[in-house]
Each structure stands twice: as C-alpha cells, then as structure tokens.
Design a protein around this motif. Structure first.
Motif, PDB file in Angstrom:
ATOM      1  N   UNK A 209       0.866  -1.214   0.000  1.00  0.00           N
ATOM      2  CA  UNK A 209       0.000   0.000   0.000  1.00  0.00           C
ATOM      3  C   UNK A 209       0.880   1.234   0.000  1.00  0.00           C
ATOM      4  N   UNK A 210       0.534   2.265  -0.761  1.00  0.00           N
ATOM      5  CA  UNK A 210       1.386   3.469  -0.741  1.00  0.00           C
ATOM      6  C   UNK A 210       1.451   4.053   0.678  1.00  0.00           C
ATOM      7  N   UNK A 211       2.641   4.519   0.990  1.00  0.00           N
ATOM      8  CA  UNK A 211       2.818   5.133   2.324  1.00  0.00           C
ATOM      9  C   UNK A 211       1.779   6.233   2.578  1.00  0.00           C
ATOM     10  N   UNK A 212       1.367   6.925   1.499  1.00  0.00           N
ATOM     11  CA  UNK A 212       0.401   8.020   1.623  1.00  0.00           C
ATOM     12  C   UNK A 212      -0.911   7.608   2.286  1.00  0.00           C
ATOM     13  N   UNK A 213      -1.234   6.291   2.146  1.00  0.00           N
ATOM     14  CA  UNK A 213      -2.469   5.809   2.777  1.00  0.00           C
ATOM     15  C   UNK A 213      -2.388   5.999   4.291  1.00  0.00           C
ATOM     16  N   UNK A 214      -1.237   5.647   4.831  1.00  0.00           N
ATOM     17  CA  UNK A 214      -1.044   5.823   6.284  1.00  0.00           C
ATOM     18  C   UNK A 214      -0.986   7.320   6.635  1.00  0.00           C
ATOM     19  N   UNK A 215      -0.253   8.048   5.769  1.00  0.00           N
ATOM     20  CA  UNK A 215      -0.069   9.467   6.032  1.00  0.00           C
ATOM     21  C   UNK A 215      -1.404  10.198   6.057  1.00  0.00           C
ATOM     22  N   UNK A 216      -2.279   9.769   5.133  1.00  0.00           N
ATOM     23  CA  UNK A 216      -3.596  10.392   5.062  1.00  0.00           C
ATOM     24  C   UNK A 216      -4.303  10.295   6.428  1.00  0.00           C
ATOM     25  N   UNK A 217      -4.121   9.142   7.040  1.00  0.00           N
ATOM     26  CA  UNK A 217      -4.784   8.957   8.339  1.00  0.00           C
ATOM     27  C   UNK A 217      -4.153   9.880   9.386  1.00  0.00           C
ATOM     28  N   UNK A 239       8.396   5.916  10.558  1.00  0.00           N
ATOM     29  CA  UNK A 239       7.664   4.958   9.748  1.00  0.00           C
ATOM     30  C   UNK A 239       6.922   5.794   8.710  1.00  0.00           C
ATOM     31  N   UNK A 240       6.195   6.782   9.221  1.00  0.00           N
ATOM     32  CA  UNK A 240       5.570   7.761   8.319  1.00  0.00           C
ATOM     33  C   UNK A 240       5.971   9.132   8.835  1.00  0.00           C
ATOM     34  N   UNK A 241       6.626   9.861   7.982  1.00  0.00           N
ATOM     35  CA  UNK A 241       7.046  11.204   8.397  1.00  0.00           C
ATOM     36  C   UNK A 241       6.072  12.220   7.827  1.00  0.00           C
TER      37      UNK A 241
END
Ligand code: C2E
Ligand code: CA
Ligand code: CA
Length: 793
Positions: A209-217, A239-241
C-alpha cells in the motif's frame, strides 16, 4: 446708619452655626459634593482593583482550565489517530486474510501453470479494487508471484523479513520502503495462508500500500494543519514522516531532527519509547511553546507522535482568556470613564454653586462665607506670621444712601471693595459681609503698623470722588483682634466677634481714633455683659431694680423742689449696688430697656398715686427716662397712657425725658410722638442737650416743655467765658420758645449763682442732692420745702 446689632447677630448666628457644622460657611450641596468627591476616588480605585483582581483570578483559572483542556485535546487527537491507524491496518489485514482463504493451497502458481489462473484473477481483482499497488503470494519456501501495474512477476523472496515473519504465522506491516513498487514509497502488508483446520502455514499473501495511505490517516486529525503527526518506531525512526511544511528539517529519525530537545526531555522520550509508554510534554522551540504527545500503537513497536504549538491546540481556551481580558479591561476603562465624567460634571456644578455661594452680588468679590473658609485655611498654615482679624464699617452709611442716592452708595462700596483687594497682600484675605461691612485677615508686625495701615486706607475712603466732591468725607471705623497676642485657640468667628467689640468701642467713643484694638478690658466687659444678660430677667422678677429719685430745684424761687428724676439702680445680692452706666447701654442694645423703662414708669405711677396724690402731698413733677428703643415701639403711647390712667395720674405730673440723640435721623417721627405725648397730658423734656448733635433748629419745630442742659456745659474748660455765653444764649432762646431750663450735673454753688443770673429755671445736681432711694424722698421733700428752704450749700 445700618443696624449693627443685626449684623452682629448675623455673624454670631454664623458663629453658633459654624460650631455645629464641621465646616463653617459651607452650603449643604457643596458640603455634600465635597463628601461625594472625597469618597468617589477611593471607591473607584477599590472597584477597579476588585475588577482587576477578579479578572486576574479569572484569567489564572481560565489559564489552568485551558491547560487541562489543551492536554486533553492533544491526547484525544493522538488517540484518534492511533485508533484510525489501527483500524486501517486491521481492515487491510482482514482483506488480505479473506484473499488468503480464497487462494488455493497449491503453492505459488508457476508462470506456465494455467490452473492457477483463478488465483491470479483473485490477486488482480484485489489489486484493482483496493488501494493496493501490488498483491502477491509466496509459497512456504519463499517463492513468490505478484501482480502490479508492471504485470505479473515471479521472485525469490525467502530472505524477505516480512515473508519470513508471515511464514511464522504473524500478520505483518512493514516500515515504509522507499521506491519499492514502481517508484512508490509503500508499506507491505503480509498475512500467513493457513490450511484450514490445521496450523500449517503453507504460504504468504501480501500486498503493498502506498505510504500516503497511512499518512492520510495521520493527517486526518482534528488539528490538521495546525500540528504535525508522525509514526515512529521505538528507536525514533520514522515509519511515516509528516509532510507538513512545519517539518523543515531533514532526517530519518525523530531525534536527528534539528529540534533542540534538552537532554532530559530526549532521554525521557527515548525511555518512554523503549518501555512502550504514552506521555505528554511541553517544550519551547523558537520562543514558542509546543505540546508533544506520543502513544504506542498496537502495531509492531510503533508510536503515534504528535506535536503542535500550544496556542493552536488551546485556541478556544486562549480565546476565552483573551475575551475575558478584553471584557475586564473594557469594564474598568468604562468605569473609569464614567467616574471621571461624573467628577467633571460634579466639578462644573460645584464651581457654579461655589461662584453663587461665595460671590458677593454687589461687589463681585468674595463674601463672608468665602472669607471664613479662606481665612481658616490661611490661619491653619500660618507659622510665625502675626495676623489680625479686622472688621470695619462706614459711619453714617445710611446717610450716604439717603443723601447721595443708593447708586452712589453702591458705587462707593464697589470702589471700597476694589481698594480692599488692591491692598491685600499675599497670605491675606478679605470679604464683604453685608451693606458697608467688610472683614479681613491682615498680617502685621506691630500694633502701630496695623494702626497706621488702617489710617491710611481710611483716608482713601474719605476721598471717594462722588462724596468728597460734595464736601462729604466718608468715615471708616474698624476693630482688630490680634491673634498672636491671644490666649488659647479661638474660633475665627469668635475672633471676629472680638474685633466687632473693639470697633464698637472706638466708634461709640466718638474720638479721633478710628481703629479699636481688642484688649483685656474689653474681654472683661464682654464677660460682664454676658453675665448681666443671663441675670437681667430674673433680677427684674426678684425686684432687684430699685428706683432712686434725684430732686430738681427751682433756683429762681428759693430753691424749692419742683420735681425729681427717677433713676434706676440694680441692687444685686451678689454684686452689690450697680450704677446704670454699667447696664443701661447693654439693655439698649439687647432690647431689655423697653421692659425696664415700663417697669420704672409703672412703679413711679403707682408710687405717685399712693404717696403723693392719696396723701395730699403738694404735687411735684416726676420725670422718667425714655429710651430710644422704647419710644420706637408702636404701642408706646398707648401703654404709657393706660398705666397713667389706671393710676389716675393728673395731666402735667409726669415728665418724659427723651435724649437728644434720639432725634437724629427720626425728626418727623419724634415730632409726632412728642406732640401725642403732650396732648395726652405728659410733659416732655429734651435730655442731655448739648452732649451730642445739638441742634437749636430742632427746637423750633419740636415743641418741648423742658430743655435739660447736659452736665458737660458746666465742666471746667479752657474758655469758660465763651461757654457761659453759649449757655446764656441757649437759656435765653429756650425761654423765648416757652421752654423751662434745667441744668444737670451742677456741683458748685458758683454754678448755681451763675445759672440763676442767666435765667436758668432749675438745677439738678449734687450741689443740692444726690439721687436717693424712693422711700427716702417723701421725707426729704417735706423737710426741704417746709424748713427754711436752705440756700445752696
Ligand atoms: P441722665 O438721664 O442724664 O441722668 C442724670 C445722671 O447724672 C444720673 O446718673 C445722676 O446720678 C447724674 N448726676 C446728677 N447730678 C450729678 C452731679 O452733680 N454730678 C455728677 N457727676 N453726676 C450727677 P445715673 O443715675 O448714674 O444715670 C446715668 C444715666 O443712666 C442717666 O443719665 C440715664 O441716661 C440713664 N438712666 C438711669 N436710669 C434710667 C432709667 O430708668 N431708664 C433709662 N432709659 N435710662 C436711665
Ligand atoms: Ca434723664
Ligand atoms: Ca441727662
């Protein structure tokens, strides 16, 4: 002349008034406004302070609450993010698990194996219907196949950590892998494929999954844009910056960013990370307070790390505080404004009232009330300066008004008031009381200085052009009380009272002196007067006033007694015999003389009825003195007539003696009273002729029966011959006007001889007899007239 008794009273009233009031001379409203003004500022300051304290208290409490609020806010935000991440990851695992169940357990399909087409389709549909950018399967030996945008790929993945971990039965999500799928940063999710009913893991289903998915959250929190949110592992690696523009620094680890964390803070965060603890901290960065909160995730050993400037997190509470400060400040400002407005209005109306209350309408200068206030203030501050309280009025001012007209009188007062101000030095005060009365507080060094100063100012009044040009010199008389010579601390109005006493004394003396200075004798006289006034009524009731008779002798007819004058004496049980010169003047001032004269007259009438008429003693004339005040009473004639008739006194037996000074200024009235008296059977005599404003002219229009020549005529003087000529002519004139003449105060035989020669009718004096108690008179009379009619002794 103005009625000085009235003015004296005016000032004395004020004295008693001023003793009651704390601040003499103040009118009520001014008193009130002063009290009001005196209290309004402390009240205003107290209210403002109360407001401020309340405000500060409120702000502190609000600040405290705001802090609690802020901490709660940031913790809630962090928890929301944690929940969202865990939900997201859990959902993804669920999806993968579903797929894993669908995938057949035949291992990884080979590239050429068409049987595995179903598995491929499942994988492809997953890749298409989810956000997954790659979906794959690995067999338990790590042989894998995946599908992504680039098509289907076979790979050996036995050393891939997430494959190894999933093969051990765990659900795995990896840290972000840079450029791992078609240049995209992704996180791999992997779940074991477990044979149903057994624990055998025979493969792994995985997806990226693109990291952006986590970042969005992480960015979808309640403070999006206001703070930053990272997901980090227990070592601080990102992990997500956060992509927020607020994160300026580069770096892969949170502790490597250029945030100046002090050692203690960094250590505490590290140990919290290692122990999997949540926490909340405050740090200061670039002069700004920031809040940090971190919370462990139930995923790997990851943490949600949240940071935001304090003011952003606590905006609501901050706004309340700011609002409160603004409201409180506004309230205080409005309050101060209102108070100053009230004060201004108050000041203006007070000034207007003061102008009305303290300005004399005629002169436009300060009045008596203002004088009292100012003089009190000056005296309270005077140290080492000698002050005199002065009182002055203009002699015969009524005459100026009558003769020159009121306008001239007013202008003279204005001129005089201006001049008073002109000569007022700094530290001195003056004021206009009423009519021609002025008061002042003057500095002085010696008695002589104050006398000279008064004389020179009095000369300025004399030369007032409008009266001086007509040949009239207005005369000023003053009284001064020298404060530094005084005993004790007197009220200002008492000092004025004494200055008035001194003025009266010098004015009544009729000499050349114009300024009287209050002395100890005057004080004693004043005490005496007070005592007399307190005792006079009871003395009259107790019969302490006794009548003495002094005979009058007919020097032209063997010195026989033709009458007697009734003279009062006060036989006081405490003070002994008090002569009339010690109380008559005072009774004339306080009005008691009316009562006393009527008492004397009534007693004389009763006595005459019983001892003379009823006893068939040859009639003689009894004379009584009538005071100026008694004469002015509207019921004067009626009262005297009633008493005379009640005792059935025949006409011509009683003589009324009017002092010559009575006539001055009351010519017409006097003329009609004398005429009435004579018509009602009284004889009238002009007493003390020659002692005052002797006017021979007067005798032409007012018909008197007797002219009593004052004793002064017969006192030895420089030019006796001239005096004798004068007396001779007066007697001749009186005779020609059909008036009898009586010479008073005759003490020597020579005087009697001379008087006889020049035609004087009678003599009353020590040469024949002193006044004697009324009880002794009958015998004296009988003896005198019966006996050899002795010649003068
Ligand atoms: P007056 O009416 O001129 O009375 C004459 C005063 O001269 C009396 O003083 C009398 O004692 C005094 N006298 C008479 N002969 C001689 C003399 O040869 N030598 C000297 N040195 N004095 C002589 P007195 O009794 O002391 O009265 C003083 C004044 O008091 C009176 O002056 C009169 O103005 C007033 N007075 C007295 N009794 C009454 C009164 O009952 N009513 C009023 N209104 N005034 C009174
Ligand atoms: Ca008399
Ligand atoms: Ca007299």
């Amino acid at each position: 002349m103005l009625n000085n008794n009235f003015l004296l009273q005016l000032i004395r009233n004020d004295v008693s008034g001023s003793r009651k009031k704390k601040e003499p001379g103040r009118i009520g409203t001014i008193g009130f406004s002063k009290i009001y003004i005196n209290h309004i500022y402390p009240i205003a300051v107290a209210v403002s302070l109360a407001f401020s304290f309340l405000g500060i208290g409120f702000i502190l409490i609000a600040g405290h609450l705001s802090k609690i609020d802020t901490v709660e806010n940031i913790q809630t935000a962090t928890e929301q993010i944690k929940f969202a991440i865990e939900e997201y990851v859990g959902k993804e695992f669920e999806t993968l698990m579903t797929a894993a169940i669908l995938v057949k357990k035949n291992g990884v399909p080979a590239e050429d194996n068409t049987d595995k087409l179903t598995d491929r389709l499942i994988m492809a549909s997953f890749a298409n219907y989810n956000a997954f950018v790659r979906v794959g399967i690995s067999d338990n030996a790590g042989k894998a196949i995946w599908i992504d945008k680039g098509g289907i790929k076979h790979r050996e993945m036995s050393d891939e950590p997430f494959i190894i971990s999933a093969l051990s039965g765990k659900q795995v999500i990896t840290e972000t892998k840079k450029n791992a799928v078609n240049g995209m940063d992704v996180n791999f999710f992997a779940v074991p494929i477990i044979e149903s009913g057994k624990n055998n893991v025979y493969g792994v289903f995985f997806a990226a999954n693109p990291e952006d998915e986590l970042r969005r959250i992480t960015e979808h929190s309640m403070y999006v844009g206001k703070g930053i949110c990272h997901i980090v592992d227990a070592n601080g690696n990102f992990i997500v910056k956060s992509n927020s523009p607020l994160v300026l620094a580069q770096g892969n680890n949170i502790f490597n960013l250029k945030i100046p964390l002090d050692e203690v803070t960094e250590h505490s965060i590290r140990s919290d990370f290692q122990a999997g603890r949540r926490n909340y901290l405050e740090i200061t960065f670039s002069g700004e307070k920031r809040m940090i909160a971190y919370l462990p995730l139930n995923i790997n050993n990851w943490f949600v790390f949240y940071a935001a400037p304090e003011n952003l997190v606590s905006t609501g509470a901050n706004n309340i505080t700011k609002g409160a400060i603004i409201i409180i400040c506004s309230a205080v400002l409005i309050f101060i404004f209102l108070i100053s407005l009230i004060h201004r209005i108050n000041n203006t109306s007070r000034k207007a009232l003061e102008t009305v209350a303290f300005t004399d309408p005629l002169t436009g200068k300060h009045n008596y009330q203002k004088f009292l206030l100012d003089a009190k203030e000056v005296l309270s501050k005077s140290r080492g300066v000698h002050y005199a309280v002065c009182y002055s009025d203009i002699k015969g001012f009524k005459y100026i008004n009558d003769f020159f007209g009121r306008d001239v009188g007013d202008r003279l007062l204005q001129y005089w008031s201006d001049f008073q101000y002109e000569i007022t030095q700094s530290g001195e005060v003056c004021g206009h009381v009423y009519g021609d009365i002025f008061v002042s507080l003057r500095k002085y060094h010696s008695k002589q200085e104050i006398e000279t100063r008064f004389e020179s100012t009095a000369r300025r009044l004399m030369v007032y052009p409008e009266t001086f040009s007509q040949g009239y010199k207005a005369e000023l008389f003053g009284g001064a009380y020298l404060i530094s010579e005084s005993e004790g601390n007197l009220e200002l109005s008492d000092m004025l009272d004494r200055a008035i006493t001194a003025q009266k004394e010098v004015k009544n003396a009729g000499g050349t002196k114009r300024l009287g200075i209050y002395t100890e004798e005057m004080r004693k006289q004043k005490l005496w007067e007070t005592e007399v006034e307190s005792r006079m009524e009871s003395a009259l009731e107790n019969g302490e006033f006794k009548i003495y008779l002094q005979p009058k002798f007919d020097i032209q007819h063997d010195n026989s007694i033709i009458g007697a004058e009734a003279l009062v004496r006060w036989e006081s049980p405490e003070k002994g015999l008090i002569p009339p010169c010690r109380f008559i003047h005072l009774f004339e001032q306080n009005g008691f003389i009316i009562k006393l004269d009527r008492f004397i007259f009534e007693t004389i009438c009763k006595w005459y009825r019983v001892d003379v008429l009823d006893n068939d003693v040859p009639r003689y004339i009894l004379s009584v003195n009538v005071s100026r005040l008694g004469l002015m009473q509207p019921d004067f004639i009626r009262t005297y007539m009633t008493i005379k008739d009640l005792n059935a006194i025949p006409d011509g037996c009683i003589e009324l003696e009017f002092t010559e000074s009575l006539v001055f200024g009351n010519h017409k009235l006097f003329q009609s009273i004398v005429s009435d008296c004579r018509q009602n059977g009284f004889l009238c005599s002009m007493d003390d002729f020659g002692s005052g404003y002797s006017s021979l002219n007067l005798l032409k229009s007012i018909h008197m029966d007797v002219l009593k020549l004052d004793g002064l005529f017969f006192k030895p003087c420089e030019d006796t011959e001239r005096g004798q000529k004068l007396v001779k002519n007066i007697i001749a004139m009186a005779n020609s006007l059909d008036m009898k003449t009586v010479a008073e105060g005759i003490e020597t035989v020579d005087q009697v001889t001379q008087l006889r020669e020049i035609g004087c009718n009678a003599v009353q004096g020590y040469v024949f007899s002193k006044p004697m108690p009324i009880g002794d008179f009958c015998q004296f009379f009988r003896q005198w007239n019966r006996n050899a009619r002795p010649r003068e002794r």
